[in-house]
Every structure is written in C-alpha cells, then in structure tokens.
Motif scaffolding. Structure first.
Motif, mmCIF file in Angstrom:
data_model
loop_
_atom_site.group_PDB
_atom_site.id
_atom_site.type_symbol
_atom_site.label_atom_id
_atom_site.label_comp_id
_atom_site.label_asym_id
_atom_site.label_seq_id
_atom_site.Cartn_x
_atom_site.Cartn_y
_atom_site.Cartn_z
ATOM 1 N N GLY A 1 32.892 49.150 40.834
ATOM 2 C CA GLY A 1 32.838 47.910 40.079
ATOM 3 C C GLY A 1 32.697 46.730 41.024
ATOM 4 O O GLY A 1 32.263 46.879 42.169
ATOM 5 N N GLY A 2 33.054 45.544 40.573
ATOM 6 C CA GLY A 2 33.019 44.355 41.407
ATOM 7 C C GLY A 2 34.396 44.029 41.938
ATOM 8 O O GLY A 2 35.385 44.709 41.646
ATOM 9 N N ALA A 3 34.479 42.958 42.722
ATOM 10 C CA ALA A 3 35.740 42.592 43.363
ATOM 11 C C ALA A 3 36.853 42.320 42.349
ATOM 12 O O ALA A 3 37.989 42.759 42.527
ATOM 13 C CB ALA A 3 35.523 41.363 44.242
ATOM 14 N N ASP A 4 36.525 41.596 41.281
ATOM 15 C CA ASP A 4 37.569 41.202 40.342
ATOM 16 C C ASP A 4 38.091 42.351 39.494
ATOM 17 O O ASP A 4 39.223 42.306 39.015
ATOM 18 C CB ASP A 4 37.066 40.072 39.437
ATOM 19 N N ILE A 5 37.292 43.372 39.275
ATOM 20 C CA ILE A 5 37.755 44.499 38.464
ATOM 21 C C ILE A 5 38.192 45.683 39.326
ATOM 22 O O ILE A 5 38.532 46.740 38.803
ATOM 23 C CB ILE A 5 36.705 44.950 37.426
ATOM 24 N N ALA A 6 38.238 45.480 40.646
ATOM 25 C CA ALA A 6 38.644 46.564 41.531
ATOM 26 C C ALA A 6 40.063 47.026 41.241
ATOM 27 O O ALA A 6 40.367 48.227 41.306
ATOM 28 C CB ALA A 6 38.515 46.129 42.989
ATOM 29 N N ALA A 7 40.954 46.076 40.910
ATOM 30 C CA ALA A 7 42.338 46.457 40.607
ATOM 31 C C ALA A 7 42.414 47.321 39.362
ATOM 32 O O ALA A 7 43.261 48.221 39.273
ATOM 33 C CB ALA A 7 43.200 45.206 40.432
#
Length: 448
Positions: free
Chosen positions: A388-394
């Motif tokens: 995914g992207g950085a913001d949805i990595a968590a």
C-alpha cells in the motif's frame, strides 16, 4: 467555494469528463474539456489554500477546506480527528561557492534540519560520490568540512529509483556527522535538471551530533561536480535558519458515505492533505485528495447507497513522518478488523498501470476479477505483495487487505517536494483515468 462544489458534484456523478464526440476523455491531455470534479478539487485546494506544511495554520486551513468541501459533496459523516506533532518551519536558506566568485546555489533546508550559526558555516567541501561511499569513510574523515553527497536519482515508471536516492536525505546528516562534518548538502532527490531544489524530511540520531542539512538543485549539483572534476578545492558558505514548533496541531479528516447493508464494514480510500511549503503541493498530494474524493462519489453512485461504507481519509502530517497514518490506526484500533480494503493515491497523476494486492489466498480470485475489470483502462495485474502507501502501511501491518494502484511515476520526481509542484503539472486526462480506476475498485469492494 460552495458554488464551485455544487457545480462539480454533478460532473462527479456523471462519471467525469466527456469529450465532445462522446469519448471517455482518457486520451491525451484534456485541456479543451470541461474541468472534472477531480480537476476542480485540485485547483481549489492548491489555489485557495496553497502550501500546507504540517503543523502550520495552512494545514489547518486545508482541514477546514476539506470539511467544508466534503459536507457540500454530501458525505454522510465528516469529522476531524486531531493530533499533535513536533512541527518545523524554514525561514532562510542560502548557499555560495565562495572559492569561485561567490556563485549562488539554489538550495533548500531539509525538513527537520537545525539552523546554522547566524553567520552561516563556511568550510571546504568534501565531495562524496555516493551515500555508499560516505558509509565507507572512516571516522573523522570529513572533520571541519561540509560534506556534499552526489548520488543521482534515476527516473523509473515505478519510482524505484527513489529508495536508493533518498538514503542520503534520510540519513546523510547522521553519517556525515559521525565522520566529523560541520554540515551536509546533498544533490536533490529528484530526476529533473532544473534549479528547483527538492526538500523532504531528514532524520537525526540522539546519539550523534546534529548538523545542518540542505539540498542543492540538480543543476547546481552539476556545477559542483564539474568543479570537482577539475580537481580544484572548493569552499562553500551555507546559511540556514529554521525553527522547531513544539506541540504543533495536525489532524486527519475522515468522511464516510455510509453503507446501507453493512455500514460497519469499511472500504478506505486514502490520500494526504499536507504538503511541503515550497510549491502548492499539486502532484503531492492535492491530486491524490481529488482522486479519492471523486472516486468515492462515483463508486457510491447517484443514490449514494453503497452496500458497505466508503470512507475517505485525508491524512495530516504525512510528509514529516507519516503521523496521520499512525494516528488513524490508533484511533480506529477497535474497528480495524472491519476494514475490508484500503488503497491510497499519493503519486501524482500518472496513469494507473498496475493493480497489486495484499490479500489472503482464499480472496485472490475476487481480487483477480477486480483487476480483470481494469484491463480496458490499461491496467495490468501485479503481484500479491503490495504494502500500500505510506499512510495505510499501519493498516497493512495489521492485516487489512490492500490494493496498490501503481501510477506512472516517470516524471513525478521532476516536481516532487519543489517549488515547481504546481497546478500546471497536472494532466487532466490522466487524472480522470485515475478516478475511474479507483472508483471501479471501490465500487467492487463496497458492493461485493
């Protein structure tokens, strides 16, 4: 602003730009076509708000803009979820090759850098060919010098050159300080040959002395490279003035189109609302904001009644440490298991060309069928290893299914984190292809 939204909404529900001959508008740059909702949103955010540095009043203005816009677009639930960060701002940045006629360099402070002394730092330049060469240097190799790291970034459709090139920005100050440097300057992490320097976040290590850090434009880095090739000693004067902002306010804007059958199950579309302060953050990431908002509306349909909830999250403080992504995962820990999909738009407006995923083996046939439905838009099936992207990595780390939609990043890093990241760089036709791809994905998962 309210007048703009009312007119734009109708275009969104009609499915975007339509050319005069009834075509889709997905061909070449669509400058002659009526502006779509996504283009109008991009224009509005970059024009009415402009730069949106995390933790500043301009990022707060962007949150206000987002809440107003999303409410006017009839999203059912719109809320700001606040958090605080350690903020930072630039005030002055100058550099001169004092050994060669005080030639001025186009330079910018890296995000998080400390200031130089008021009079600046003037010292010999230690020209280091690459970050890897820096790591090979012994302790005190650059004592009393300003280290210049010259890695060149290579353009690539998938942006793969970024990972190698960004190391010098992320850790250059740490590794140069370990070797006695007074400051570090880097060739900009970008693929252009202009005099627009690229900023971006950098890091310090609590166990290592902090030194000032700056990026030099690629054209000026070429000048330093030529002088170095001549074998002549160089001296640089670097002046940076920055300031830290304790407990700076930020926040995520969360908006739902509530599902009518399974409202607790969530299809999440992500982008980040903040930007760096040099340009107006058009390709990074106003276009992402526009894509996910327009796609959510298109996926929901004219009646706004998807089976599952379609959630748009416009994250704050992504550029300075992905704080919004972590804050959302923490705030929504109790409902993470209800997220049936997360996908993110944060790579400009290059056409989507690949659909990758991260899903359970049992779910892959459905993911494959969604990917197959994008072939007419030029999208190929990728692997099942997407982060995914950085913001949805968590969220990805917690097992939320992911779709990674790869946008063509061949020219993205020409403008990334520069003063040249402005509305004129947005390809309206490619923007619409993005909206269509994201809408089809969101619709498929929301109505599965």
């Amino acid at each position: 602003m309210r007048g703009f939204v009312a007119g734009a909404l109708g275009l969104a529900l009609l499915g975007g730009c339509v050319s005069g001959d009834g075509g889709s508008g997905f061909g070449d740059r669509a400058s002659a076509l009526p502006p779509s909702l996504a283009y109008r949103l991009t224009q509005s955010l970059t024009t009415e708000v402009g730069p949106r540095l995390a933790g500043t009043p301009r990022e707060a203005a962007a949150r206000d803009w987002a809440v107003r816009t999303l409410k006017d677009l009839k999203f059912g639930r719109v809320a700001v979820e606040p958090f605080t960060i350690k903020g930072w701002a630039r005030e002055r940045e100058e550099a001169f090759i004092v050994s060669h006629g005080d030639q001025a360099l186009a330079v910018t402070a890296l995000g998080g850098s400390i200031s130089t002394p008021k009079a600046g730092i003037t010292a010999p330049i230690a020209f280091v060919a690459s970050y890897d060469d820096l790591l090979l240097a012994p302790p005190d190799a650059y004592a009393g010098k300003i280290v210049f790291i010259n890695d060149r970034m290579k353009a690539a459709r998938d942006g793969s050159g970024y990972g190698v090139a960004v190391r010098k920005r992320s850790r250059g100050a740490i590794e140069a300080a370990k070797r006695g440097a007074l400051a570090v300057a880097i060739r900009s992490v970008g693929t252009d040959n202009t005099r627009f320097p690229h900023t971006g976040n950098m890091n310090y290590d609590a166990a290592v002395k902090r030194i000032p850090a700056a990026a030099v434009s690629n054209a000026d880095a070429d000048q330093l490279e030529r002088l170095h090739a001549m074998g002549v000693p160089m001296r640089l004067k670097l002046v940076l003035k920055t300031r830290a902002i304790a407990d700076a306010p930020s926040g995520n804007v969360v908006a739902d189109i509530v599902g009518v059958e399974k409202p607790d199950e969530i299809v999440l579309l992500a982008a980040h609302l903040d930007s760096w302060d040099l340009g107006t953050g058009a390709v990074d990431d106003a276009t992402g904001v526009a894509i996910v908002v327009a796609a959510a509306l298109k996926a929901a349909g004219p009646e706004m009644k998807p089976k599952r909830t379609i959630r748009v999250v416009l994250y704050g403080a992504e550029e300075v440490g992905v704080h919004g992504g972590d804050a959302y995962a923490k705030a929504h820990a109790g409902e993470i298991a209800n997220h049936v999909l997360a996908t993110e738009a944060d790579f400009g407006t290059g056409r989507v060309w690949r659909f990758a995923s991260k899903a359970l083996e049992a779910d892959l046939p459905f993911f494959d069928s969604v990917a197959a439905g994008l072939r007419d838009l030029g999208v190929e099936r990728g692997d099942n290893k997407s982060g995914g992207g950085a913001d949805i990595a968590a969220l990805a780390k917690k097992g939320v299914p992911i779709v990674g939609l790869s946008q063509d990043g061949t020219t993205y890093f020409d403008y990334h984190h520069t003063a040249n990241d402005t509305l004129d760089k947005v390809d309206a036709a490619a923007l619409e292809q993005n909206v269509e791809v994201y809408a089809r994905v969101a619709r498929a998962f929301a109505n599965r």
